[in-house]
Design a protein around this motif. Structure first.
Motif, PDB file in Angstrom:
ATOM      1  N   ALA A   1       6.773   0.081   1.487  1.00 17.31           N
ATOM      2  CA  ALA A   1       7.580   0.613   2.591  1.00 17.31           C
ATOM      3  C   ALA A   1       7.852  -0.460   3.630  1.00 17.31           C
ATOM      4  O   ALA A   1       8.982  -0.594   4.125  1.00 17.31           O
ATOM      5  CB  ALA A   1       6.865   1.801   3.236  1.00 17.31           C
ATOM      6  N   ASN A   2       6.835  -1.243   3.963  1.00 11.13           N
ATOM      7  CA  ASN A   2       7.004  -2.300   4.968  1.00 11.13           C
ATOM      8  C   ASN A   2       7.910  -3.417   4.461  1.00 11.13           C
ATOM      9  O   ASN A   2       8.838  -3.853   5.146  1.00 11.13           O
ATOM     10  CB  ASN A   2       5.640  -2.847   5.402  1.00 11.13           C
ATOM     11  N   TYR A   3       7.648  -3.874   3.250  1.00  9.39           N
ATOM     12  CA  TYR A   3       8.421  -4.974   2.666  1.00  9.39           C
ATOM     13  C   TYR A   3       9.873  -4.558   2.416  1.00  9.39           C
ATOM     14  O   TYR A   3      10.813  -5.293   2.738  1.00  9.39           O
ATOM     15  CB  TYR A   3       7.753  -5.405   1.362  1.00  9.39           C
ATOM     16  N   GLY A   4      10.065  -3.366   1.841  1.00  9.66           N
ATOM     17  CA  GLY A   4      11.417  -2.897   1.564  1.00  9.66           C
ATOM     18  C   GLY A   4      12.233  -2.716   2.830  1.00  9.66           C
ATOM     19  O   GLY A   4      13.417  -3.067   2.888  1.00  9.66           O
ATOM     20  N   ALA A   5      11.596  -2.154   3.873  1.00 14.03           N
ATOM     21  CA  ALA A   5      12.292  -1.964   5.148  1.00 14.03           C
ATOM     22  C   ALA A   5      12.681  -3.305   5.758  1.00 14.03           C
ATOM     23  O   ALA A   5      13.789  -3.469   6.285  1.00 14.03           O
ATOM     24  CB  ALA A   5      11.406  -1.181   6.115  1.00 14.03           C
ATOM     25  N   ALA A   6      11.770  -4.277   5.685  1.00 14.99           N
ATOM     26  CA  ALA A   6      12.050  -5.599   6.242  1.00 14.99           C
ATOM     27  C   ALA A   6      13.185  -6.282   5.498  1.00 14.99           C
ATOM     28  O   ALA A   6      14.096  -6.864   6.105  1.00 14.99           O
ATOM     29  CB  ALA A   6      10.794  -6.463   6.195  1.00 14.99           C
TER      30      ALA A   6
ATOM     31  N   ARG B   1       0.858  -1.177   0.000  1.00  8.48           N
ATOM     32  CA  ARG B   1       0.000   0.000   0.000  1.00  8.48           C
ATOM     33  C   ARG B   1       0.899   1.234   0.000  1.00  8.48           C
ATOM     34  O   ARG B   1       2.000   1.207   0.555  1.00  8.48           O
ATOM     35  CB  ARG B   1      -0.914   0.009   1.233  1.00  8.48           C
ATOM     36  N   MET B   2       0.453   2.294  -0.636  1.00  8.90           N
ATOM     37  CA  MET B   2       1.240   3.517  -0.618  1.00  8.90           C
ATOM     38  C   MET B   2       1.436   3.967   0.828  1.00  8.90           C
ATOM     39  O   MET B   2       0.557   3.778   1.674  1.00  8.90           O
ATOM     40  CB  MET B   2       0.552   4.609  -1.435  1.00  8.90           C
TER      41      MET B   2
END
Length: 217
Positions: free
Chosen positions: A146-151, A90-91
């Motif tokens: 954002a969540n996936y990339g950070a993880a 999600r954005m």
């Protein structure tokens, strides 16, 4: 004699996609494989034991050795008894705390859980190999992740630290960052796809290290 005869391997998220391919290859090379998969949907909801069971059956049909595990890697205690991943794209301005926490829990905490428990046993035997799955999304960044990339970038950092902590005990720790067309990547929302296309992110594969622009069969 095959390269992995007499060895054991645990592959998380091994029911589909990259995880399944890894599990089947390890088994073909002689390893006894624990096929771990909760059998959840791409967003992490639900569970289905048959997902892991099918991979175990396929490995055994070819003469390999495998058992199924249905535990969640996000559970610290469950991980002790046992490539897992989910998406909640999600954005950033629309992402909820629950969507952030769910992805971080499976990818980053799940990698910590498995690495930490494996390290205890590998340290005792003074040998081991840990390979985690990061992602190009963590290296380059993708809109709506954002969540996936950070993880995934967090997994890369965890890998670097773990390699320093465990190297003295004969344990190697590495991570790979595949770019692949899988069940997960096909669920990217249309609004995210449009945003990427408008910004030229869907066609920038050559500049990002994929000169053949080939992400799948």
């Amino acid at each position: 004699m095959r390269r992995l005869d007499g060895k054991a391997a645990v592959v998380t998220g091994a029911g589909r996609g990259i995880g399944r391919a890894i599990a089947e290859l390890l088994a073909a090379e002689g390893a006894a494989v624990v096929v771990n998969d909760l059998g959840a949907e791409v967003d992490g909801r639900g569970s289905q034991a048959s997902v892991a069971d099918e991979v175990v059956a396929a490995i055994r049909a070819k003469g390999g050795r495998a058992v199924a595990s249905y535990e969640s890697v996000a559970d610290f205690q469950a991980a002790e008894r046992i490539n897992a991943g989910i998406l909640r794209d999600r954005m950033l301005f629309n992402m909820t705390e629950e969507e952030w926490d769910a992805v971080i829990a499976v990818h980053l905490k799940g990698t910590f859980n498995c690495t930490r428990h494996a390290a205890v046993h590998m340290r005792q035997q003074r040998r081991g190999r840990i390979v985690s799955i990061s992602s190009t999304s963590g290296v380059y960044g993708n809109s709506g992740q954002a969540n996936y990339g950070a993880a995934k970038d967090g997994i890369a950092g965890l890998t670097r630290v773990a390699s320093r902590d465990l190297g003295r005990y004969g344990i190697t720790v590495n991570a790979v960052c595949p770019g692949a067309l899988t069940r997960m990547s096909q669920t990217v929302p249309q609004d995210v796809r449009r945003t990427r296309a408008e910004r030229g992110l869907e066609t920038g594969f050559a500049e990002r290290g994929f000169p053949l622009r080939n992400f799948g069969p």
